[in-house]
Write a protein that holds these residues in place. Structure first.
Motif, mmCIF file in Angstrom:
data_model
loop_
_atom_site.group_PDB
_atom_site.id
_atom_site.type_symbol
_atom_site.label_atom_id
_atom_site.label_comp_id
_atom_site.label_asym_id
_atom_site.label_seq_id
_atom_site.Cartn_x
_atom_site.Cartn_y
_atom_site.Cartn_z
ATOM 1 N N ARG A 20 0.889 -1.178 -0.064
ATOM 2 C CA ARG A 20 0.133 -0.059 0.017
ATOM 3 C C ARG A 20 1.037 1.277 -0.188
ATOM 4 N N SER B 256 -1.014 7.453 -1.347
ATOM 5 C CA SER B 256 -2.485 7.324 -1.014
ATOM 6 C C SER B 256 -2.550 5.941 -0.286
ATOM 7 N N ARG C 154 -5.122 4.483 -0.701
ATOM 8 C CA ARG C 154 -5.999 3.712 -1.555
ATOM 9 C C ARG C 154 -5.348 3.108 -2.822
ATOM 10 N N LEU C 155 -3.944 3.291 -2.911
ATOM 11 C CA LEU C 155 -3.089 3.021 -3.966
ATOM 12 C C LEU C 155 -2.252 1.826 -3.769
ATOM 13 N N LEU D 94 -0.589 -1.701 -10.651
ATOM 14 C CA LEU D 94 -1.073 -0.729 -9.774
ATOM 15 C C LEU D 94 -2.373 -0.502 -9.884
ATOM 16 N N ARG D 95 -2.938 -0.422 -8.618
ATOM 17 C CA ARG D 95 -4.378 -0.443 -8.621
ATOM 18 C C ARG D 95 -4.730 0.799 -7.545
ATOM 19 N N TYR D 96 -5.615 1.631 -8.058
ATOM 20 C CA TYR D 96 -6.144 2.833 -7.314
ATOM 21 C C TYR D 96 -7.590 2.617 -6.937
ATOM 22 N N TRP D 97 -7.989 2.512 -5.804
ATOM 23 C CA TRP D 97 -9.384 2.270 -5.467
ATOM 24 C C TRP D 97 -10.253 3.852 -4.986
ATOM 25 N N PHE D 98 -11.239 3.777 -5.415
ATOM 26 C CA PHE D 98 -12.181 5.144 -4.935
ATOM 27 C C PHE D 98 -13.589 4.902 -5.075
ATOM 28 N N PHE E 242 -12.274 1.206 -9.037
ATOM 29 C CA PHE E 242 -10.825 1.192 -9.223
ATOM 30 C C PHE E 242 -10.322 1.547 -10.604
ATOM 31 N N ASP F 103 -6.819 0.335 -12.940
ATOM 32 C CA ASP F 103 -5.843 -0.839 -12.645
ATOM 33 C C ASP F 103 -5.074 -0.657 -13.946
#
Length: 740
Positions: free
Chosen positions: A659, A664, A666-667, A697-701, A712, A714
């Protein structure tokens, strides 16, 4: 001044002066008391409040008695009538109403007691008991009448006879103990020489005041006066017991324990003091120490406790709570010949704790047959059903649960809900969880358990609401749960409330590459760059059913570049509509059927049948740790019906997720190793397999208080070397996906 009826040297009058008059059994109020056991008992109804609260002083006691130790005995005669009422009421609530001649005898006994004719009260109480031996409040009345008449020895023998016969009534035991205390006090008072009496008057008067204050529940004064009595006459063991009892009644158990310990230093091995300290330590939740005291009291030769049965049961209870089940069984051995609920139930729980489950099952079934009250039968029947589940006899448990609904009805709604939950009766569990919530019994993790019961019944709105309540409890600090567990609850809410979604992706060379979206098209050959999007909808009622999913979708993809010199651009735009079904709640198999239709001139018209399976761990966001291991496997098989083409892909990967809190929380960055490949039945070399390394690489939102991130972005890149088959499974692969 008008005097009330006198008995054995003392009388009472009300604060306002009038004599306590007899009540008529023919009045409506009296008939209600006799007909309904909840309404009255000798220590919980009409007489006790008058004695405990309204009578203010002795009025016809002889002067010589008023200033002697015998006044303590007179006061104790009143105190014997003033006892805890909760147990008597609870037990009386289970007794059937009195009717007929039993009713008449009981009414005459109560009437005689109220006017002070204790001999008549004794006779009528015995007659009522003969007709209704199931009514414990009649036994208590008989003991009260015998004690009030002054025949304390007969009161003791009568109460002891009932208890030894197996009558389960805590209030009767307390009555018997109070009678014995009066006998002891009378013996002490009778043995005092006259000159010693004058010397100890001050300590006696303090003890007298303590008893009186105790009787009117003025525990602060009782403690003060009892302490004074001990200070004036520290050698008197009875004053020590008086102080211990007043401290306990005044809800000062820590101090009561200290006083009891000091008393034992002066009176080592005293059985009664040991027993009292044991009960105090139970209040203090010092169960192992309490068990030690009870065991020592049973062995005591000095002031031995007469009621060894109650002490053995107390030892068993303390041992069970202290997680010493063998000690509990040993304590019950002295009662092995007793066929009673009290013994059988405790033996059942001790055997269960020792994993002697079959023996425990027999004990619970025996206890149910001995159970004197509906609550007792419900308790052990519940334990029996739970034990059947533990023994993997779930069908039998479910049948027993269905048969025993009336027996189980005294249990609280929440207990019934959990029992139904254990046997797999979700509908009944949901009903009782709803009742428990309406009654204000549901709290904490109970909301979670109720939510999953509703979820299994496909009541998604209700399940989501209950999970939100649990999340609110955690947010307010009323529910302590681990952060990742809380995150999982928020993820559940998101799934329960989702009705639609969408994907957009850009994929390059995705042969044998796990897609970030459920069903990206399976590439057929070479390294191609494809762009596409999908929107899906979950139909109400069938869209989400406890993890089983039905979705209807529309999809468009097109090829942007093709190293095999195939067509690209809008002319390759391929449309499709269809439905997919995940039939199992916990097994991630998805079946799809779709109809492909051309948008561009090089697109096909065909039917496509697909099946895919995936599994993995650590693929979701973690909020409890900053890095974790992750693994995934994926397989996809498709068949074009008209072209009779079979295509497939698979990939397995393992990596470590980090993480990126500096950017972030969430990243998530995940380096991984993978092996994957593809299959196309129309190619000269259908199979292709490669292995290599990659980076994701994944960003959750898009999250809220009650939902975990529902979207997300991805990005995935990797490079593979060829292992077998065609060359299309080697080289660089990349993709970017938006899941909304």
């Amino acid at each position: 001044m008008r005097r009330s009826a006198c008995s054995k040297g003392f009388c009472l009058r009300t604060s306002s002066g009038p004599k306590l008059t007899a009540f008529s059994p023919r009045s409506r109020k009296m008939r209600q008391r006799l007909a309904h056991p909840r309404a009255w008992s000798p220590t919980s109804g009409t007489i006790v409040p008058l004695i405990a609260g309204r009578f203010t002083r002795w009025t016809c006691m002889p002067d010589r008695l008023r200033h002697s130790r015998k006044s303590v005995l007179a006061l104790m005669a009143v105190a014997a009538l003033v006892g805890p009422v909760g147990d008597a009421r609870a037990q009386a609530a289970e007794e059937l109403p009195l009717t007929g001649s039993a009713y008449e005898s009981a009414s005459q006994a109560y009437e005689a007691f109220s006017r002070g004719d204790y001999a008549a009260a004794v006779t009528k109480a015995r007659d009522a008991i003969r007709q209704r031996p199931d009514v414990n409040r009649l036994r208590r009345l008989l003991v009260e009448a015998l004690a009030a008449s002054g025949d304390l020895e007969e009161a003791d023998r009568t109460a002891s006879g009932f208890i030894e016969a197996g009558i389960q009534d805590p209030e009767l035991v307390q009555q018997r103990d109070r009678v014995r205390e009066r006998i002891s006090q009378r013996a002490i008072a009778a043995g005092r020489p006259g000159q010693q009496q004058a010397v100890s008057d001050r300590s006696f008067q303090a003890a007298d005041s303590a008893y009186k204050a105790y009787a009117r529940k003025d525990y602060a004064t009782a403690i003060e006066q009892a302490r004074k009595a001990v200070e004036l006459d520290p050698d008197r063991r009875d004053y020590r017991l008086l102080l211990i009892n007043t401290l306990s009644a005044g809800k000062r158990p820590e101090e009561a324990e200290r006083v009891a310990t000091a008393a034992l230093a002066d009176h080592p091995g005293d059985g009664e003091i040991l027993a009292q300290r044991g009960y105090i330590r139970v209040t203090l939740r010092q169960h192992a120490a309490a068990a030690d005291d009870f065991a020592a009291a049973l062995q005591a030769r000095r002031s031995p406790v007469r009621n060894t049965r109650a002490l053995r049961l107390a030892l068993a209870d303390a041992s069970l709570t202290a997680k010493q089940p063998q000690r509990a069984l040993d304590a019950l051995k002295g009662l092995r010949g007793e066929r009673s609920y009290a013994v059988a139930a405790r033996a059942g729980f001790a055997l269960l704790a020792l994993s002697r489950r079959e023996e425990a099952l027999d004990a619970f079934r025996n206890a149910a047959t001995y159970g004197a009250t509906a609550q007792e039968k419900a308790t052990v029947t519940s334990a029996e059903i739970g034990l059947l589940v533990d023994l993997n006899r779930k069908d039998e448990a479910r049948r027993r649960f269905a048969e025993a609904q009336s027996v189980l009805s005294p249990l609280a709604a929440l207990d019934l809900a959990y029992l139904a939950n254990r046997v797999g009766d979700d509908r009944t569990a949901d009903e009782h969880f709803s009742r428990a919530r309406a009654a204000g019994q549901l709290k904490g993790l109970g909301y979670v358990d109720a939510a999953y019961a509703a979820k299994r019944l496909y009541k998604n709105d209700s399940a989501a609401e209950l999970l939100k309540a649990a999340i609110d409890e955690a947010a307010s600090g009323r529910l302590a749960i681990e952060p990742q567990y809380l995150f999982g609850l928020r993820r559940e809410v998101g799934e329960l409330e989702r009705t639609w979604g969408a994907y957009a992706s850009l994929l390059y060379g995705a042969v044998g590459v796990m897609p970030s979206v459920p069903f990206a098209p399976v590439p057929t050959a070479g390294n191609v760059l494809q762009a596409g999007s999908e929107i899906y909808w979950r139909p109400p009622g069938i869209g989400y059913r406890n993890g089983a999913i039905v979705e209807v979708f529309g999809r468009v993809f097109q090829t942007l570049s093709d190293e095999t010199d195939g067509p690209t651009g809008i002319s390759t735009a391929q449309g499709s509509v269809g439905a997919r079904w995940k039939p199992f709640s916990s097994f991630n198999l998805v079946l799809e059927a779709s109809r492909l239709f051309p948008i561009g001139e090089y697109a096909r018209t065909d039917g496509l049948l697909r099946a895919a399976f995936s599994d993995g761990r650590g693929t979701d966001l973690r909020v409890d740790v900053s890095d974790w291991w992750t693994w995934q496997v994926y397989g996809d098989l498709g068949y074009y019906v008209e072209e009779k083409q079979t295509v497939g892909a698979f990939e397995a990967r393992v990596g470590r997720s980090f993480r990126m809190d500096g950017i972030s929380n969430r990243l998530v960055l995940t380096p991984f190793l993978s092996v994957g490949g593809g299959y196309d039945s129309l190619l000269d070399t259908p199979e292709a397999v490669g292995a290599g390394a990659g980076l994701n690489l994944r960003y959750w939102f898009r999250e809220s208080k009650h939902t975990a991130p529902m979207s997300f972005i991805d990005i995935n890149v990797q490079y593979r070397a060829k292992l077998a088959g065609d060359d299309r499974a080697q080289g660089a692969f990349a993709g970017i996906t938006l899941s909304y």
